[in-house]
Design an enzyme around this catalytic site. Structure first.
Site, short mmCIF file in Angstrom:
data_model
loop_
_atom_site.label_atom_id
_atom_site.label_comp_id
_atom_site.label_asym_id
_atom_site.label_seq_id
_atom_site.Cartn_x
_atom_site.Cartn_y
_atom_site.Cartn_z
CG PHE A 16 -87.41 -77.36 0.20
CD1 PHE A 16 -87.01 -78.15 1.28
CD2 PHE A 16 -88.22 -76.27 0.46
CE1 PHE A 16 -87.41 -77.85 2.58
CE2 PHE A 16 -88.62 -75.95 1.75
CZ PHE A 16 -88.21 -76.75 2.81
N GLY A 17 -89.25 -80.12 -0.48
CA GLY A 17 -90.64 -80.34 -0.11
C GLY A 17 -90.90 -79.85 1.30
CE1 TYR A 18 -94.96 -75.14 1.08
CE2 TYR A 18 -93.16 -75.38 -0.49
CZ TYR A 18 -94.44 -74.94 -0.18
OH TYR A 18 -95.19 -74.30 -1.15
N GLY A 19 -94.43 -79.55 2.31
CA GLY A 19 -95.79 -79.98 2.59
C GLY A 19 -95.90 -81.47 2.39
CB SER A 20 -98.25 -83.60 0.47
OG SER A 20 -98.07 -83.06 -0.83
CD GLU A 107 -96.67 -79.67 -5.62
OE1 GLU A 107 -97.36 -78.80 -5.06
OE2 GLU A 107 -96.41 -80.76 -5.10
#
Length: 238
Positions: A16-20, A107
């Protein structure tokens, strides 16, 4: 890490990606699905020494805060949507180890591995997917906590790191979120973006060097699928 700790109930590996990650996806994925997680709040409360800042002058990037903990803090942005929108990526089975190793490096600056149920917005089955997510928790040394929004916007505007201008990250995230769904906007991200645009506009009127720098490096939010770790590393530094 054992396979049952990284894969979904179906044996698939999802991130899951919530930024870049929304607009700079990991390599070797074969599905990209918009959707959301609940129980969290997205905030620009994580220092960035390796991508959007330097060890001497860290930038600011987003992390997820557990909603119950966030509610106990004094945040000038005192409301947040119930859904944290982003994208989930299914990684090809033969590339999971490679992508996992790449993301651990991408990350690493204060983020740790967690898992969250992701609700897909495309109506397909299964409606909920177990996803891996990198979160900078409040106990990591890069966590900043609540900040004055104007001071935060000015900090983001002035910061730059190996991956580019910090404000490009902010403006790229705002655009990427707006493109996911009519309901996927985030008031925290939008308010900071509006403040950054106001700073840029003021600098342009005053003829200062900050305005010139902003025009040289417009926000990049183009979604581009990449096929290798090497290529992804290049886009991170673009």
């Amino acid at each position: 890490m054992a396979a049952d700790e990284t894969t979904s109930e179906t044996g698939e590996f999802w991130i899951f990606g919530y930024g870049s990650l929304i607009w700079k996806p990991p390599p070797h994925y074969d599905q990209r699905v918009p959707g959301w997680v609940t129980g969290y709040v997205r905030r620009f409360w994580q220092a960035s020494q390796d991508h959007r800042g330097t060890p001497e002058a860290p930038g600011r990037v987003v992390t997820l805060i557990e909603r119950s903990f966030w509610a106990s803090l004094a945040d000038a942005h005192d409301s947040a949507p119930d859904k944290v929108w982003g994208t989930a990526y299914r990684i090809r089975a033969d590339r999971v180890a490679e992508v996992k190793a790449y993301l651990d490096i991408r990350e690493i600056n204060g983020y740790t591995i967690h898992h969250a149920p992701f609700h897909r917005a495309d109506g397909r089955s299964p409606p909920t997917i177990r996803t891996l997510v990198y979160i900078g928790t409040p106990d990591n040394d890069q966590f900043t906590g609540p900040q004055d929004p104007q001071a935060l916007a000015e900090h983001i505007y002035a910061s730059e790191g190996p991956s580019g201008l910090n404000r490009d990250y902010l403006l790229g995230l705002e655009r990427a979120l707006d493109e996911l769904s009519p309901e996927s906007g985030d008031a925290h991200v939008t308010d900071l973006s509006d403040r950054v645009r106001a700073i840029e506009s003021r600098g342009r009127r005053e003829g200062g060097p900050a305005a010139e720098g902003f025009e040289r490096h417009p926000a990049s939010h183009e979604f581009r699928k990449v096929g290798s770790v090497d290529e992804q590393e290049e886009t991170e530094k673009a």
